[in-house]
Design a protein around this motif. Structure first.
Motif, PDB file in Angstrom:
ATOM      1  N   UNK A 686       0.833  -1.186   0.049  1.00  0.00           N
ATOM      2  CA  UNK A 686      -0.143  -0.041   0.080  1.00  0.00           C
ATOM      3  C   UNK A 686       0.813   1.276  -0.115  1.00  0.00           C
ATOM      4  N   UNK A 687       0.409   2.511   0.061  1.00  0.00           N
ATOM      5  CA  UNK A 687       1.016   3.843  -0.153  1.00  0.00           C
ATOM      6  C   UNK A 687       1.886   3.910   1.225  1.00  0.00           C
ATOM      7  N   UNK A 688       1.404   3.398   2.358  1.00  0.00           N
ATOM      8  CA  UNK A 688       2.195   3.693   3.627  1.00  0.00           C
ATOM      9  C   UNK A 688       3.553   2.802   3.424  1.00  0.00           C
ATOM     10  N   UNK A 689       3.470   1.653   2.945  1.00  0.00           N
ATOM     11  CA  UNK A 689       4.449   0.879   2.901  1.00  0.00           C
ATOM     12  C   UNK A 689       5.579   1.502   1.819  1.00  0.00           C
ATOM     13  N   UNK A 690       5.056   1.969   0.900  1.00  0.00           N
ATOM     14  CA  UNK A 690       5.800   2.646  -0.142  1.00  0.00           C
ATOM     15  C   UNK A 690       6.310   3.787   0.388  1.00  0.00           C
ATOM     16  N   UNK A 691       5.859   4.706   1.143  1.00  0.00           N
ATOM     17  CA  UNK A 691       6.529   6.021   1.702  1.00  0.00           C
ATOM     18  C   UNK A 691       7.505   5.329   2.682  1.00  0.00           C
ATOM     19  N   UNK A 692       7.233   4.655   3.513  1.00  0.00           N
ATOM     20  CA  UNK A 692       8.238   3.931   4.427  1.00  0.00           C
ATOM     21  C   UNK A 692       9.398   3.472   3.867  1.00  0.00           C
ATOM     22  N   UNK A 693       9.248   2.838   2.466  1.00  0.00           N
ATOM     23  CA  UNK A 693      10.653   2.319   2.070  1.00  0.00           C
ATOM     24  C   UNK A 693      11.826   3.295   1.282  1.00  0.00           C
ATOM     25  N   UNK A 694      12.482   3.084   0.808  1.00  0.00           N
ATOM     26  CA  UNK A 694      13.603   3.934   0.118  1.00  0.00           C
ATOM     27  C   UNK A 694      13.545   3.739  -1.308  1.00  0.00           C
ATOM     28  N   UNK A 695      12.605   3.105  -2.062  1.00  0.00           N
ATOM     29  CA  UNK A 695      12.786   2.699  -3.454  1.00  0.00           C
ATOM     30  C   UNK A 695      12.300   3.967  -4.184  1.00  0.00           C
ATOM     31  N   UNK A 696      12.754   4.214  -5.455  1.00  0.00           N
ATOM     32  CA  UNK A 696      12.195   5.263  -6.194  1.00  0.00           C
ATOM     33  C   UNK A 696      10.843   5.113  -6.406  1.00  0.00           C
ATOM     34  N   UNK A 697       9.985   6.100  -6.912  1.00  0.00           N
ATOM     35  CA  UNK A 697       8.728   6.293  -7.136  1.00  0.00           C
ATOM     36  C   UNK A 697       8.616   7.148  -8.373  1.00  0.00           C
ATOM     37  N   UNK A 698       7.931   6.279  -9.242  1.00  0.00           N
ATOM     38  CA  UNK A 698       7.459   7.217 -10.755  1.00  0.00           C
ATOM     39  C   UNK A 698       6.230   7.836 -10.472  1.00  0.00           C
ATOM     40  N   UNK A 699       6.006   8.873 -11.310  1.00  0.00           N
ATOM     41  CA  UNK A 699       4.949   9.586 -11.350  1.00  0.00           C
ATOM     42  C   UNK A 699       4.713  10.531 -12.884  1.00  0.00           C
ATOM     43  N   UNK A 700       3.449  10.608 -13.150  1.00  0.00           N
ATOM     44  CA  UNK A 700       3.424  11.315 -14.384  1.00  0.00           C
ATOM     45  C   UNK A 700       3.839  12.792 -14.690  1.00  0.00           C
ATOM     46  N   UNK A 701       4.738  13.018 -15.489  1.00  0.00           N
ATOM     47  CA  UNK A 701       5.306  14.557 -15.440  1.00  0.00           C
ATOM     48  C   UNK A 701       4.118  15.471 -15.629  1.00  0.00           C
ATOM     49  N   UNK A 702       4.257  16.642 -14.927  1.00  0.00           N
ATOM     50  CA  UNK A 702       3.337  17.650 -15.021  1.00  0.00           C
ATOM     51  C   UNK A 702       1.947  17.416 -14.337  1.00  0.00           C
ATOM     52  N   UNK A 703       1.943  16.427 -13.649  1.00  0.00           N
ATOM     53  CA  UNK A 703       0.544  16.326 -12.905  1.00  0.00           C
ATOM     54  C   UNK A 703       0.928  16.546 -11.487  1.00  0.00           C
ATOM     55  N   UNK A 704      -0.295  16.893 -10.576  1.00  0.00           N
ATOM     56  CA  UNK A 704      -0.052  17.352  -9.104  1.00  0.00           C
ATOM     57  C   UNK A 704       0.450  16.387  -8.384  1.00  0.00           C
ATOM     58  N   UNK A 705       0.838  14.992  -8.724  1.00  0.00           N
ATOM     59  CA  UNK A 705       1.158  13.814  -8.149  1.00  0.00           C
ATOM     60  C   UNK A 705       2.702  14.293  -7.571  1.00  0.00           C
ATOM     61  N   UNK A 706       3.419  14.999  -7.976  1.00  0.00           N
ATOM     62  CA  UNK A 706       4.753  15.176  -7.517  1.00  0.00           C
ATOM     63  C   UNK A 706       4.265  16.015  -5.850  1.00  0.00           C
ATOM     64  N   UNK A 707       3.621  17.206  -6.206  1.00  0.00           N
ATOM     65  CA  UNK A 707       3.509  18.032  -4.975  1.00  0.00           C
ATOM     66  C   UNK A 707       2.910  17.194  -4.054  1.00  0.00           C
ATOM     67  N   UNK A 708       1.695  16.353  -4.251  1.00  0.00           N
ATOM     68  CA  UNK A 708       1.093  15.532  -3.460  1.00  0.00           C
ATOM     69  C   UNK A 708       2.291  14.738  -2.378  1.00  0.00           C
ATOM     70  N   UNK A 709       3.246  13.852  -3.285  1.00  0.00           N
ATOM     71  CA  UNK A 709       3.959  12.913  -2.600  1.00  0.00           C
ATOM     72  C   UNK A 709       5.046  13.860  -1.678  1.00  0.00           C
ATOM     73  N   UNK A 710       5.295  15.075  -2.177  1.00  0.00           N
ATOM     74  CA  UNK A 710       6.273  15.777  -1.308  1.00  0.00           C
ATOM     75  C   UNK A 710       5.593  16.254  -0.072  1.00  0.00           C
ATOM     76  N   UNK A 711       4.222  16.514   0.096  1.00  0.00           N
ATOM     77  CA  UNK A 711       3.655  16.739   1.361  1.00  0.00           C
ATOM     78  C   UNK A 711       3.452  15.482   2.245  1.00  0.00           C
ATOM     79  N   UNK A 712       3.752  14.070   1.679  1.00  0.00           N
ATOM     80  CA  UNK A 712       3.817  13.032   2.293  1.00  0.00           C
ATOM     81  C   UNK A 712       5.344  12.895   2.844  1.00  0.00           C
ATOM     82  N   UNK A 713       5.857  13.793   2.758  1.00  0.00           N
ATOM     83  CA  UNK A 713       7.398  13.852   3.203  1.00  0.00           C
ATOM     84  C   UNK A 713       8.299  13.151   2.491  1.00  0.00           C
TER      85      UNK A 713
END
Length: 937
Positions: A686-713
């Motif tokens: 799940x997302x909690x396990x993903x944030x707790x890990x140290x693996x690289x995370x891909x996202x669609x360029x130009x979308x708001x996902x980058x800002x959202x993940x930064x808010x999750x530290x």
């Protein structure tokens, strides 16, 4: 006799005092009138004033005890300068009050003069709301302030749900201040003035026509007209020539114009130009005074040779009539209580500060403040209804008629008061109470339309809407372009088809042109694309635009046309089914622990129920423990070999075997699924396990996902932008160790499209945000509201789902694309079964020990009757009570010999009579017998 003489003397004193008072009243009191006598409104107002003066001086001469009202007339000519000059001549003649001014622009100037001379002004038609300010204490009026009238206009707009209006007004005190209050009133209903068209008071027909032509280019079709009658009728005639009184338009006029519409039937061109107009005018209740006034007015109109007096009066004429009566009431009260009027010269002015001017030489009414208080305390029933002022000098209550111009006259469609809002119930009746449902009667709109206009449309001769469309490398199913027959760019895709389908449900045509944003090789920034709508480079944005809080603050979104939300996409891995502990996976640890505990619990219950009667559950302690454990766990395979003797034991065993059957079946099914069917598992849960890990995370360029993940530290260096679906596949296949990513976070529609063709990946966990896609328009756009309604229509008739299936259901990977969650069976699945078997066991134990207790008490009672004596009864009772529990436990623990064994043992005994045999059958099978059983215990 003396009493009679005293009363006659007292009466004589009263009469003489009255005659003395009458002698002190002046022969006449001067009052002024300040009207635009060269205008129709001024002329008819003067007629009403003269009617009131005649009523006071002639028909009701005793009202002022013979004092006459002396009218001094002045002409303002609707000019502030000329009105000030005329007012100064009135003040110079020591008038105690002035009926007027007629126009607001004149009233502003003269009100300052009235404050300096302390001479009250009573206006019948000046409606400027700023005249109610405390800087004009001597300005009073019977006409309703524009502040109240504009609230009534705003109430009409709120009834029909319009949000944008255009205000057309005269650029003077009357128009500007009135429209400002309209803007304030509209804010309370969520509406606003999108454009203000200020007209020069000296504008001609050509100038009005040019302004109207410009307004026709706008999308708003709600016009509020706040003009003087002559200019207003000219505007309507020009709007009619420009076809701006056709269907789809709404014209709302204020009282200055509405008050004349009942009298313009002689001008057929004005009648035709005002059809469908709605507006407000002061509400005048029916009364005997009004009927008498109407009869006299009609007679005067018939005798008039100037042609300026119409047979139909308006509210301003009634206010003019009542204004003279209000002056008369105040003068009467003043003369009764305070005596005569006196004027004094001003003091304190220096010659070099204007003290030598004519204005500085105007005398001051010494009793002006007292007379003003008399005006504020005056209350009477006039021809216009209740005449009473508040502390600011405005009418104490405000009520308006809402009328509609149909044919050659006005028809009432409702009423408005500050207490009830818009209603179809006439004020003052039992039904005139505040209601949440504001409504009006059916209105005939311009062009003869009976359907309520939408109030907004795209003009046919206006420029097409410029609509921005994102241009990126992948995701062509959502937005794509192609070359048409004439080498023209053709737009298609899921988002484009939804937009065009929604346009077809609008009640008007919307010309538009698409414009690509982006180079097509990379994904553009969607936040920058939305910002171009704010900067008015685009009128709207159509595409896969997610509705976020940040974007919704700067643009208006339509109703979402598809649901969205963020999910995690990860590669699938083979489930480890060949390890040593694979058989433990069907149940969770809590389930295993609870199941084992109930096996032991059921074994203990069966031992307690069978121990007394069943030889299989008796013997040495070690043997009993082994037997209990063997019996309970052998039920797992239905292989128990011990017989069950008691009825309660059989009941517990049947229920328990049913529970075991369900548990066995569920375990077998789950283990089979794990070992055969479900062999693929997500690498991250799940997302909690993903944030707790140290693996690289891909996202669609130009979308708001980058800002959202930064808010999750999530550190920025872990985020990898990807431009296309093929880039998704490559990055996930490489994995974190080879320069790829361990997971991708993206919106559900993109992920569904991705997984429809890529079967080696899956969604991990649940969707962890909720949002949607919408079309973005400029803030306050009416088109956004209409498009939202159209999208709802698409959803209700199934067309939206058909478009979705056409573009987004092209491939199928089978059941592997379904989101995978944990397949372990937990305690939540079986707690009901455990509750049933646990409850049944406890009930059976309760019944069993209750029966044992009752049986044991009967045995003790029999022994007591047999062995009791007077000498040792007290001692025996004490011993039995102290050892009852131990003896009862001993009784339960002892074996109960079957009946056939008891009979054989009795036959072997040689001695003993019948009595001893009965006693041996009744007593408990313990080693103690007879009267010594209690002592031995």
């Amino acid at each position: 006799m003396g009493a009679v003489v005293f009363r006659l003397a007292l009466l004589l004193v009263v009469v003489l005092g009255s005659l003395s008072d009458l002698a002190e009243w002046p022969a006449s009191v001067k009052i002024g009138t300040l009207l635009a006598l060269n205008s129709t409104a001024g002329h008819t107002g003067m007629v009403a004033i003269q009617m009131a003066v005649d009523d006071i001086n002639i028909r009701n001469s005793s009202f002022l005890n013979g004092t006459k009202l002396e009218i001094i007339t002045a002409n303002s000519n609707c000019s502030a300068f000329q009105g000030a000059a005329s007012a100064m001549r009135l003040f110079e003649q020591n008038v105690v009050a002035i009926a007027g001014p007629q126009a607001s622009v004149v009233a502003h100037f003269v009100a300052h003069m009235a404050a300096a001379t302390q001479v009250p002004l009573v206006s019948a038609s000046a409606t400027d709301p700023t005249l109610s300010e405390y800087q004009f204490p001597f300005f009073l009026r019977l006409a309703r302030s524009d502040r109240m009238q504009m609230e009534a206009v705003a109430g009409i707009i709120s009834v029909y749900g319009w949000r944008e209006v255009v205000a057309i007004y005269s650029d003077d005190d009357f128009g500007t201040n009135g429209v400002d209050t309209l803007g304030d009133a509209l804010v309370g209903f969520g509406a606003s003035i999108v454009f203000k068209a200020a007209l020069d008071p000296a504008i001609d027909r050509t100038g009005i026509s040019k302004i109207l032509a410009g307004l026709a280019q706008m999308g708003t079709r709600i016009f509020v007209v706040h003009l003087q009658p002559a200019m207003g009728l000219t505007l309507f005639s020009e709007a009619y020539l420009l076809r701006m009184l056709d269907k789809g338009y709404v014209w709302i006029a204020t009282e200055a114009i509405i008050s004349t519409l009942d009298t313009i039937y002689l001008e057929s061109n004005y009648v035709q130009a005002t059809q469908g107009v709605i507006g407000t005018r002061s509400y005048v209740p029916k009364s005997p005074q009004l009927e008498a006034f109407a009869t006299r007015w009609k007679k005067i109109a018939e005798e008039d040779g100037s042609g300026l007096i119409y047979s139909q009066y308006n509210a301003y004429d009634l206010y003019a009539y009542d204004s003279i009566w209000m002056i008369a009431y105040a003068v009467r009260k003043f003369l009764l209580n305070r005596g005569n009027f006196s004027f004094v010269s001003p003091t304190g002015f220096q010659a070099n500060s204007g003290g030598g001017s004519d204005l500085a030489k105007l005398k001051i009414l010494l009793e002006g403040q007292a007379l003003l208080q008399d005006f504020l305390e005056t209350s009477f029933e006039g021809v216009s209804g209740l005449v009473q002022l508040d502390k600011r000098g405005d009418p104490s209550d405000s009520a308006f008629q809402i009328v509609n111009m149909v044919g050659k006259g006005l028809r009432t469609v409702g009423y408005w008061t500050n207490a009830t809002g818009c209603s179809t119930v006439e004020p003052g009746t039992n039904g005139s109470i505040k209601s949440d449902e504001q409504k009006l009667e059916d209105v005939i709109w311009p062009g003869g339309a009976v359907r309520v206009p939408r109030g907004w449309m795209v003009p046919k001769n206006g420029r097409p809407l410029v609509i921005g469309v994102p241009n990126k490398q992948g995701y062509k199913e959502f937005v794509d372009t192609a070359l048409g027959p004439d080498n023209a760019t053709v737009f298609h895709g899921f988002c484009i088809d939804v937009f065009q389908a929604a346009l077809s449900y609008l009640p008007y045509t919307v010309p538009y042109s698409f414009q690509l944003y982006g180079n097509g090789t990379s994904t553009p920034s969607y936040d920058e694309l939305v910002q171009k709508v704010v900067n008015k480079e685009y009128d709207a944005v159509v595409g896969d635009i997610t509705i976020t809080t940040k974007r919704a603050k700067i643009v208006d979104f339509t109703q979402p046309y598809t649901t969205s939300g963020l999910v995690v996409v990860v590669p699938l891995k083979k489930g480890a089914t060949n390890h040593a502990w694979a058989f433990m996976r069907p149940f969770t640890p809590a389930m295993w622990f609870t199941t084992g505990a109930f096996f032991l619990f059921t074994g203990v219950v069966m031992w307690l129920l069978e121990h007394k009667k069943n030889r299989d559950f008796r013997g040495r302690p070690k043997k009993q423990v082994v037997t209990t454990l063997w019996f309970s766990f052998s039920t797992l395979f239905f292989a128990q070999r011990e017989d069950v003797k008691s009825t309660l034991g059989r009941a517990v065993l049947i229920i328990w075997l049913f529970v075991v059957l369900i548990i066995n079946s569920s375990y077998t099914a789950s283990l089979t699924s794990i070992l055969t069917v479900q062999q693929l598992m997500p690498t991250i849960q799940n997302i909690a396990g993903l944030v707790a890990s140290n693996v690289p995370i891909g996202y669609q360029a130009g979308s708001f996902v980058e800002e959202y993940l930064l808010q999750l530290n999530v550190p920025r260096d872990r985020l990898v932008p990807l431009d296309s679906l093929s880039a998704y596949t490559a990055a996930l296949q490489k994995g974190p160790k080879s320069g790829g990513v361990g997971a991708i976070v993206d919106e559900l529609p993109y992920v569904q499209l991705f997984l429809s063709s890529e079967c080696d990946f899956t969604i991990a966990g649940q969707q962890f945000t909720k949002s949607g896609w919408g079309f973005a328009f400029q803030k306050g756009s009416q088109l956004a509201i209409d498009m939202s309604t159209a999208i709802l229509t698409l959803a209700e008739n199934g067309e939206l789902q058909r478009i979705h299936d056409t573009w987004l259901n092209g491939y199928d990977c089978g059941s592997q694309k379904v989101q995978i969650d944990s397949n372990e069976l937990g305690l939540g699945t079986f707690w009901g079964l455990f509750l049933i078997t646990g409850t049944a066991s406890i009930i059976c134990l309760f019944v069993y020990y209750t029966k044992m207790l009752l049986r044991y008490r009967r045995i003790l009672k029999a022994q007591k009757e047999e062995c009791s004596s007077p000498d040792n009864s007290i001692q025996d009772n004490s011993r039995r009570s102290s050892s009852f529990l131990r003896s009862f436990v001993t009784y339960v623990e002892e074996s109960e010999v079957p009946k056939k064994h008891r009979n054989s043992s009795l036959k072997k005994k040689e001695g003993g009579g019948t009595g001893s045999s009965r006693r041996e059958e009744d007593r408990s099978p313990d080693t103690n017998s007879g009267c010594s059983s209690s002592e031995a215990a």
